[in-house]
Design a protein around this motif. Structure first.
Motif, PDB file in Angstrom:
ATOM      1  N   ASN A  72     -16.340 -43.018  45.914  1.00 52.52           N
ATOM      2  CA  ASN A  72     -16.765 -44.420  45.927  1.00 52.52           C
ATOM      3  C   ASN A  72     -16.999 -44.902  47.352  1.00 52.52           C
ATOM      4  O   ASN A  72     -17.977 -45.612  47.623  1.00 52.52           O
ATOM      5  CB  ASN A  72     -15.732 -45.303  45.221  1.00 52.52           C
ATOM      6  N   HIS A  73     -16.105 -44.521  48.263  1.00 52.43           N
ATOM      7  CA  HIS A  73     -16.267 -44.936  49.664  1.00 52.43           C
ATOM      8  C   HIS A  73     -17.528 -44.326  50.273  1.00 52.43           C
ATOM      9  O   HIS A  73     -18.308 -45.019  50.940  1.00 52.43           O
ATOM     10  CB  HIS A  73     -15.016 -44.563  50.464  1.00 52.43           C
ATOM     11  N   LEU A  74     -17.738 -43.020  50.048  1.00 53.48           N
ATOM     12  CA  LEU A  74     -18.939 -42.362  50.580  1.00 53.48           C
ATOM     13  C   LEU A  74     -20.205 -42.949  49.958  1.00 53.48           C
ATOM     14  O   LEU A  74     -21.224 -43.093  50.637  1.00 53.48           O
ATOM     15  CB  LEU A  74     -18.866 -40.845  50.335  1.00 53.48           C
ATOM     16  N   PHE A  75     -20.133 -43.322  48.675  1.00 57.47           N
ATOM     17  CA  PHE A  75     -21.280 -43.926  47.998  1.00 57.47           C
ATOM     18  C   PHE A  75     -21.594 -45.299  48.595  1.00 57.47           C
ATOM     19  O   PHE A  75     -22.754 -45.622  48.860  1.00 57.47           O
ATOM     20  CB  PHE A  75     -21.012 -44.037  46.489  1.00 57.47           C
ATOM     21  N   GLU A  76     -20.553 -46.099  48.827  1.00 56.97           N
ATOM     22  CA  GLU A  76     -20.735 -47.434  49.417  1.00 56.97           C
ATOM     23  C   GLU A  76     -21.395 -47.351  50.791  1.00 56.97           C
ATOM     24  O   GLU A  76     -22.163 -48.233  51.168  1.00 56.97           O
ATOM     25  CB  GLU A  76     -19.385 -48.145  49.544  1.00 56.97           C
ATOM     26  N   MET A  77     -21.099 -46.302  51.541  1.00 56.92           N
ATOM     27  CA  MET A  77     -21.695 -46.126  52.867  1.00 56.92           C
ATOM     28  C   MET A  77     -23.086 -45.498  52.796  1.00 56.92           C
ATOM     29  O   MET A  77     -23.751 -45.360  53.811  1.00 56.92           O
ATOM     30  CB  MET A  77     -20.765 -45.279  53.749  1.00 56.92           C
ATOM     31  N   GLY A  78     -23.490 -45.087  51.599  1.00 59.15           N
ATOM     32  CA  GLY A  78     -24.825 -44.513  51.431  1.00 59.15           C
ATOM     33  C   GLY A  78     -24.917 -43.038  51.766  1.00 59.15           C
ATOM     34  O   GLY A  78     -26.017 -42.515  51.964  1.00 59.15           O
ATOM     35  N   TYR A  79     -23.774 -42.334  51.799  1.00 59.95           N
ATOM     36  CA  TYR A  79     -23.777 -40.928  52.211  1.00 59.95           C
ATOM     37  C   TYR A  79     -23.846 -39.934  51.061  1.00 59.95           C
ATOM     38  O   TYR A  79     -24.050 -38.746  51.295  1.00 59.95           O
ATOM     39  CB  TYR A  79     -22.561 -40.627  53.079  1.00 59.95           C
ATOM     40  N   ILE A  80     -23.672 -40.410  49.827  1.00 61.52           N
ATOM     41  CA  ILE A  80     -23.818 -39.528  48.669  1.00 61.52           C
ATOM     42  C   ILE A  80     -24.690 -40.211  47.625  1.00 61.52           C
ATOM     43  O   ILE A  80     -24.865 -41.425  47.642  1.00 61.52           O
ATOM     44  CB  ILE A  80     -22.464 -39.140  48.033  1.00 61.52           C
ATOM     45  N   ILE A  81     -25.228 -39.386  46.748  1.00 61.05           N
ATOM     46  CA  ILE A  81     -25.963 -39.895  45.603  1.00 61.05           C
ATOM     47  C   ILE A  81     -25.358 -39.282  44.348  1.00 61.05           C
ATOM     48  O   ILE A  81     -24.793 -38.189  44.382  1.00 61.05           O
ATOM     49  CB  ILE A  81     -27.488 -39.590  45.696  1.00 61.05           C
ATOM     50  N   ARG A  82     -25.468 -40.026  43.258  1.00 60.96           N
ATOM     51  CA  ARG A  82     -24.966 -39.572  41.964  1.00 60.96           C
ATOM     52  C   ARG A  82     -26.164 -39.290  41.068  1.00 60.96           C
ATOM     53  O   ARG A  82     -27.017 -40.150  40.880  1.00 60.96           O
ATOM     54  CB  ARG A  82     -24.064 -40.640  41.350  1.00 60.96           C
ATOM     55  N   ILE A  83     -26.191 -38.073  40.515  1.00 57.44           N
ATOM     56  CA  ILE A  83     -27.316 -37.655  39.680  1.00 57.44           C
ATOM     57  C   ILE A  83     -26.789 -37.301  38.295  1.00 57.44           C
ATOM     58  O   ILE A  83     -25.974 -36.375  38.170  1.00 57.44           O
ATOM     59  CB  ILE A  83     -28.035 -36.429  40.300  1.00 57.44           C
ATOM     60  N   PRO A  84     -27.230 -38.020  37.251  1.00 55.60           N
ATOM     61  CA  PRO A  84     -26.772 -37.691  35.897  1.00 55.60           C
ATOM     62  C   PRO A  84     -27.125 -36.243  35.541  1.00 55.60           C
ATOM     63  O   PRO A  84     -28.206 -35.753  35.870  1.00 55.60           O
ATOM     64  CB  PRO A  84     -27.534 -38.675  35.005  1.00 55.60           C
ATOM     65  N   SER A  85     -26.201 -35.561  34.875  1.00 54.00           N
ATOM     66  CA  SER A  85     -26.415 -34.179  34.455  1.00 54.00           C
ATOM     67  C   SER A  85     -27.538 -34.117  33.421  1.00 54.00           C
ATOM     68  O   SER A  85     -27.621 -34.959  32.520  1.00 54.00           O
ATOM     69  CB  SER A  85     -25.125 -33.618  33.859  1.00 54.00           C
ATOM     70  N   ALA A  86     -28.365 -33.112  33.551  1.00 51.07           N
ATOM     71  CA  ALA A  86     -29.472 -32.940  32.601  1.00 51.07           C
ATOM     72  C   ALA A  86     -28.959 -32.431  31.258  1.00 51.07           C
ATOM     73  O   ALA A  86     -29.573 -32.687  30.220  1.00 51.07           O
ATOM     74  CB  ALA A  86     -30.498 -31.969  33.166  1.00 51.07           C
ATOM     75  N   THR A  87     -27.829 -31.740  31.263  1.00 53.11           N
ATOM     76  CA  THR A  87     -27.312 -31.131  30.035  1.00 53.11           C
ATOM     77  C   THR A  87     -26.225 -31.959  29.357  1.00 53.11           C
ATOM     78  O   THR A  87     -26.006 -31.824  28.168  1.00 53.11           O
ATOM     79  CB  THR A  87     -26.756 -29.727  30.327  1.00 53.11           C
ATOM     80  N   ASP A  88     -25.528 -32.799  30.116  1.00 55.91           N
ATOM     81  CA  ASP A  88     -24.426 -33.592  29.552  1.00 55.91           C
ATOM     82  C   ASP A  88     -24.455 -34.975  30.183  1.00 55.91           C
ATOM     83  O   ASP A  88     -24.076 -35.152  31.338  1.00 55.91           O
ATOM     84  CB  ASP A  88     -23.093 -32.894  29.816  1.00 55.91           C
ATOM     85  N   LYS A  89     -24.903 -35.949  29.424  1.00 55.89           N
ATOM     86  CA  LYS A  89     -25.086 -37.309  29.952  1.00 55.89           C
ATOM     87  C   LYS A  89     -23.776 -37.959  30.398  1.00 55.89           C
ATOM     88  O   LYS A  89     -23.786 -38.961  31.096  1.00 55.89           O
ATOM     89  CB  LYS A  89     -25.785 -38.194  28.913  1.00 55.89           C
TER      90      LYS A  89
END
Length: 145
Positions: A72-89
């Protein structure tokens, strides 16, 4: 007596490694803005490209809840992205963002440059060769369970 000497050797080795790691961390102004787990997590993402939060938690040997806070901290700083799984939503893969990769490479380079400079200025050619040879046994220690 021999066991006691070996125990002292192990203690000395641990102490010098801890000091070296602390010194390397201090020599990266960029890296100082992150916790150890945040830097390590970014390193894993750089190496593996994409991982599930549970995989990251297992690799870091922390709880899923603790990893969630890190992410969450890395996401708030813009350093990671979250990508939904293609096989398991229900699952989300985590990757470094472009900015996250840039900042990771910056603090990695700062540490590597400092260490190279320290080796060049303090070690003889023979000591440099010795350092190269001990990477394999130290890797075995890191991987020991």
């Amino acid at each position: 007596m021999e066991h006691q000497q070996n125990l002292q050797f192990a203690s000395d080795l641990r102490t010098v490694f801890n000091r070296l790691i602390k010194k390397i961390r201090k020599e990266s102004p960029t890296g100082q803005t992150f916790s150890f787990t945040e830097r390590s997590t970014m390193g894993l993402l750089y190496e593996h490209k994409a991982l599930l939060p549970s995989e990251l938690a297992a690799m870091e040997m922390i709880t899923n809840q603790s990893m969630s806070q890190v992410l969450n901290h890395l996401f708030e700083m813009g350093y990671i992205i979250r990508i939904p799984s293609a096989t398991d939503k229900r699952k989300v893969n985590i990757s470094l963002s472009e900015e996250g990769e840039k900042i990771f490479l910056q603090f990695k380079n700062e540490r590597d440059e400092w260490l190279l400079n320290a080796i060049e200025k303090t070690c003889t050619p023979e000591e440099k060769e010795l350092l190269k040879k001990i990477i394999v046994p130290f890797t075995k220690l890191v991987e020991f369970k």
